[in-house]
Design an enzyme around this catalytic site. Structure first.
Site, PDB file in Angstrom:
ATOM      1  N   GLU A 184      -2.232  -8.969   3.314  1.00  0.00           N
ATOM      2  CA  GLU A 184      -2.494  -9.666   4.836  1.00  0.00           C
ATOM      3  C   GLU A 184      -4.231  -9.581   5.053  1.00  0.00           C
ATOM      4  OE1 GLU A 184      -2.077  -5.082   5.502  1.00  0.00           O
ATOM      5  OE2 GLU A 184      -1.415  -6.699   4.180  1.00  0.00           O
ATOM      6  N   CYS A 187       0.939  -1.060   0.081  1.00  0.00           N
ATOM      7  CA  CYS A 187       0.118   0.153  -0.077  1.00  0.00           C
ATOM      8  C   CYS A 187       0.722   1.297   0.054  1.00  0.00           C
ATOM      9  CB  CYS A 187      -0.757   0.044   1.196  1.00  0.00           C
ATOM     10  SG  CYS A 187      -2.414   0.933   1.030  1.00  0.00           S
ATOM     11  N   HIS A 236      -3.866  -4.928   0.235  1.00  0.00           N
ATOM     12  CA  HIS A 236      -3.269  -5.368   1.482  1.00  0.00           C
ATOM     13  C   HIS A 236      -3.280  -6.860   1.303  1.00  0.00           C
ATOM     14  CE1 HIS A 236      -2.874  -1.621   4.055  1.00  0.00           C
ATOM     15  NE2 HIS A 236      -3.708  -1.152   3.248  1.00  0.00           N
TER      16      HIS A 236
END
Length: 197
Positions: free
Chosen positions: A181, A77, A179
């Site tokens: 994750e 990001c 993202h």
């Protein structure tokens, strides 16, 4: 394998560390240049503003360390965006300068709400090892208001009003605008691919 997560003072360090742990790897959150330089893989996460991230990196004397890295590093990001030359954010911020382009506000090119928040597709060539075992129908989780335009380093694109770079690579420097994750199975697979490249 030594894996370093750069401590940029942002909020999502733990979620990246947990995502890496779920893949069977151990990582360390650090701002120590000697540890970073010895690491096999490096993550540069980012949430917030480019000016705050650059201030933190400067305070920790990490700018030159980052520029000299030869091992794979993944900017996530804001982490990807500060690999660019310049940010239009906050009257302009000089960033690290790995990629040639500057990052600009999505508002200039789209009438859609900002930030671009939620799930969206990426368009990619699955012959690249970063996208191994990722279906083109998968979506990834985005939260951002700034973009890097399409350029010679673009590996994947996403459309939100306009098309922008959602994955980039220049040599050992990789960046993802989303993202991983927070992107479920597809994001986990992308992290695994990066770690095993």
């Amino acid at each position: 394998m030594n894996i370093a997560i750069l401590n940029t003072g942002c909020a999502n360090l733990t979620s990246i560390q947990v995502a890496i742990k779920k893949l069977g790897y151990t990582s360390i959150v650090t701002s120590d240049p000697s540890i970073i330089l010895k690491s096999k893989k490096i993550f540069l996460p980012g949430v917030g503003t480019a000016s705050a991230a650059m201030k933190k990196l400067n305070e920790k004397n990490l700018i030159n360390t980052l520029k000299t890295l030869t091992q794979p590093i993944l900017g996530i990001c804001l982490g990807m965006q500060i690999f660019s030359q310049f940010s239009e954010e906050c009257q302009g911020v000089k960033t690290i300068g790995i990629f040639d382009d500057c990052f600009t506000c999505l508002l200039k090119s789209s009438n859609l709400p900002l930030p671009h928040m939620g799930w969206n597709y990426i368009v990619f060539d699955n012959s690249h090892p970063l996208f191994k075992n990722i279906d083109k129908k998968e979506r990834f989780y985005f939260v951002h208001s700034y973009i890097i335009p399409l350029n010679k380093y673009t590996l994947a694109t996403t459309t939100y009003g306009i098309s922008f770079s959602s994955v980039m690579q220049k040599n050992n420097f990789f960046g993802v605008q989303f993202h991983p994750e927070k992107s479920g199975h597809a994001g986990s697979q992308l992290l695994k691919n990066f770690l095993e490249m």
